[in-house]
Design a protein around this motif. Structure first.
Motif, PDB file in Angstrom:
ATOM      1  N   GLY A  51      52.804  37.732 -41.257  1.00 18.30           N
ATOM      2  CA  GLY A  51      53.507  37.996 -40.009  1.00 18.30           C
ATOM      3  C   GLY A  51      55.017  38.032 -40.147  1.00 18.30           C
ATOM      4  N   ALA A  52      55.541  37.768 -41.321  1.00 18.70           N
ATOM      5  CA  ALA A  52      56.986  37.804 -41.523  1.00 18.70           C
ATOM      6  C   ALA A  52      57.355  39.186 -42.050  1.00 18.70           C
ATOM      7  N   ASP A  53      57.873  40.020 -41.160  1.00 22.70           N
ATOM      8  CA  ASP A  53      58.210  41.377 -41.566  1.00 22.70           C
ATOM      9  C   ASP A  53      59.711  41.565 -41.766  1.00 22.70           C
ATOM     10  N   GLY A  54      60.478  40.459 -41.701  1.00 21.68           N
ATOM     11  CA  GLY A  54      61.899  40.548 -41.990  1.00 21.68           C
ATOM     12  C   GLY A  54      62.764  40.952 -40.816  1.00 21.68           C
ATOM     13  N   HIS A  55      62.164  41.163 -39.640  1.00 17.26           N
ATOM     14  CA  HIS A  55      62.959  41.550 -38.479  1.00 17.26           C
ATOM     15  C   HIS A  55      63.463  40.320 -37.757  1.00 17.26           C
ATOM     16  N   ASP A  56      64.701  40.411 -37.286  1.00 18.07           N
ATOM     17  CA  ASP A  56      65.261  39.323 -36.506  1.00 18.07           C
ATOM     18  C   ASP A  56      64.628  39.307 -35.118  1.00 18.07           C
ATOM     19  N   GLU A  57      64.679  38.145 -34.507  1.00 13.70           N
ATOM     20  CA  GLU A  57      64.136  38.006 -33.162  1.00 13.70           C
ATOM     21  C   GLU A  57      64.984  38.816 -32.190  1.00 13.70           C
ATOM     22  N   VAL A  58      64.330  39.586 -31.345  1.00 15.89           N
ATOM     23  CA  VAL A  58      65.021  40.431 -30.389  1.00 15.89           C
ATOM     24  C   VAL A  58      65.352  39.599 -29.154  1.00 15.89           C
ATOM     25  N   VAL A  59      66.624  39.617 -28.762  1.00  9.22           N
ATOM     26  CA  VAL A  59      67.047  38.893 -27.575  1.00  9.22           C
ATOM     27  C   VAL A  59      66.796  39.795 -26.374  1.00  9.22           C
ATOM     28  N   GLU A  60      66.026  39.284 -25.443  1.00 17.40           N
ATOM     29  CA  GLU A  60      65.662  40.063 -24.271  1.00 17.40           C
ATOM     30  C   GLU A  60      66.751  39.939 -23.213  1.00 17.40           C
ATOM     31  N   GLU A  61      67.215  41.072 -22.700  1.00 17.19           N
ATOM     32  CA  GLU A  61      68.200  41.080 -21.639  1.00 17.19           C
ATOM     33  C   GLU A  61      67.543  40.649 -20.334  1.00 17.19           C
ATOM     34  N   VAL A  62      68.203  39.752 -19.631  1.00 22.31           N
ATOM     35  CA  VAL A  62      67.683  39.253 -18.372  1.00 22.31           C
ATOM     36  C   VAL A  62      68.436  39.936 -17.241  1.00 22.31           C
ATOM     37  N   ASP A  63      67.701  40.425 -16.253  1.00 29.62           N
ATOM     38  CA  ASP A  63      68.310  41.059 -15.091  1.00 29.62           C
ATOM     39  C   ASP A  63      68.884  39.963 -14.203  1.00 29.62           C
ATOM     40  N   PHE A  64      70.219  39.931 -14.102  1.00 25.43           N
ATOM     41  CA  PHE A  64      70.860  38.856 -13.345  1.00 25.43           C
ATOM     42  C   PHE A  64      70.527  38.937 -11.865  1.00 25.43           C
ATOM     43  N   ALA A  65      70.346  40.125 -11.340  1.00 20.41           N
ATOM     44  CA  ALA A  65      70.010  40.253  -9.917  1.00 20.41           C
ATOM     45  C   ALA A  65      68.669  39.585  -9.613  1.00 20.41           C
ATOM     46  N   ALA A  66      67.700  39.713 -10.537  1.00 19.59           N
ATOM     47  CA  ALA A  66      66.402  39.075 -10.330  1.00 19.59           C
ATOM     48  C   ALA A  66      66.520  37.560 -10.399  1.00 19.59           C
ATOM     49  N   VAL A  67      67.337  37.061 -11.317  1.00 21.18           N
ATOM     50  CA  VAL A  67      67.540  35.614 -11.429  1.00 21.18           C
ATOM     51  C   VAL A  67      68.292  35.103 -10.203  1.00 21.18           C
ATOM     52  N   MET A  68      69.251  35.866  -9.734  1.00 22.48           N
ATOM     53  CA  MET A  68      70.045  35.473  -8.575  1.00 22.48           C
ATOM     54  C   MET A  68      69.186  35.416  -7.317  1.00 22.48           C
ATOM     55  N   ALA A  69      68.172  36.298  -7.240  1.00 23.22           N
ATOM     56  CA  ALA A  69      67.289  36.309  -6.064  1.00 23.22           C
ATOM     57  C   ALA A  69      66.476  35.024  -5.960  1.00 23.22           C
ATOM     58  N   THR A  70      66.224  34.377  -7.076  1.00 27.86           N
ATOM     59  CA  THR A  70      65.440  33.137  -7.067  1.00 27.86           C
ATOM     60  C   THR A  70      66.309  31.901  -7.282  1.00 27.86           C
ATOM     61  N   ALA A  71      67.619  32.051  -7.188  1.00 24.68           N
ATOM     62  CA  ALA A  71      68.530  30.938  -7.454  1.00 24.68           C
ATOM     63  C   ALA A  71      68.420  29.861  -6.382  1.00 24.68           C
ATOM     64  N   SER A  72      68.659  28.627  -6.808  1.00 23.48           N
ATOM     65  CA  SER A  72      68.559  27.472  -5.924  1.00 23.48           C
ATOM     66  C   SER A  72      69.928  26.828  -5.756  1.00 23.48           C
ATOM     67  N   ALA A  73      70.397  26.786  -4.496  1.00 20.59           N
ATOM     68  CA  ALA A  73      71.684  26.144  -4.224  1.00 20.59           C
ATOM     69  C   ALA A  73      71.614  24.651  -4.504  1.00 20.59           C
ATOM     70  N   ALA A  74      70.453  24.043  -4.297  1.00 22.36           N
ATOM     71  CA  ALA A  74      70.293  22.609  -4.571  1.00 22.36           C
ATOM     72  C   ALA A  74      70.446  22.323  -6.062  1.00 22.36           C
ATOM     73  N   ASP A  75      69.883  23.190  -6.908  1.00 21.58           N
ATOM     74  CA  ASP A  75      70.052  23.020  -8.353  1.00 21.58           C
ATOM     75  C   ASP A  75      71.496  23.319  -8.770  1.00 21.58           C
TER      76      ASP A  75
END
Length: 171
Positions: A51-75
């Protein structure tokens, strides 16, 4: 008891002991380092891993608008602890940094009574959610020359929660 000859023998014995340890170290390096540490360092053998094919782990881009829609002011109130040493939440009360009361939607550099460095005006006109996200992630990278000495919030969820908390204050 301790004459010159005795001291000479003691110093000679210590030097001889250190010499034996030094030569032993060199011999160990020659035996176990494989070549004495000179020239090209090549690996003696390769272990194949499934399973080691020499490729680096791909960093997945996160959609900030989707994260912002579920954001918690209490947190976000918990994340605020990182900011309160330099900023206040009272309108018009500046500290080392400007008051963050009403920051979401406020024009950049518009806190009354605070002397801005000028680097922020070059990157944005208004502190909207996207500009705050970029600035909170890496202040020095987002606005080079800014006087803010904070390294930034790395977690996108923390940034979204903090922005939601700051936005909830002036309702």
């Amino acid at each position: 008891m301790f004459d010159t000859m005795t001291m000479t023998k003691v110093v000679g014995g210590l030097c001889g002991t250190f010499l034996v340890f030094l030569l032993g170290s060199w011999a160990g390096d020659l035996i176990y380092a494989g070549g004495g540490g000179h020239g090209d360092h090549s690996q003696a053998y390769v272990i194949e891993v499934e399973g080691a094919d020499g490729h680096d782990e791909v960093v997945e881009e996160v959609d900030f608008a989707a994260v912002m829609a579920t954001a918690s002011a209490a947190d976000g109130e918990g994340v605020w602890r990182n900011c309160r040493s330099c900023h206040s939440l009272e309108p018009g009360v500046n500290s080392t940094g400007p008051s963050l009361y009403g920051i979401v939607g406020r024009p950049v550099g518009a806190a009354d009574g605070f002397n801005y460095s000028g680097a922020l005006v070059a990157v944005a006109d208004v502190w909207d959610v996207d500009h705050l996200n970029g600035f909170l992630e890496n202040p020095k990278g987002y606005a080079p020359g800014t006087a803010m000495g904070y390294n930034g919030l790395r977690k996108v969820e923390d940034r979204a929660n903090l922005i939601a908390y700051l936005d909830s204050l002036d309702d």
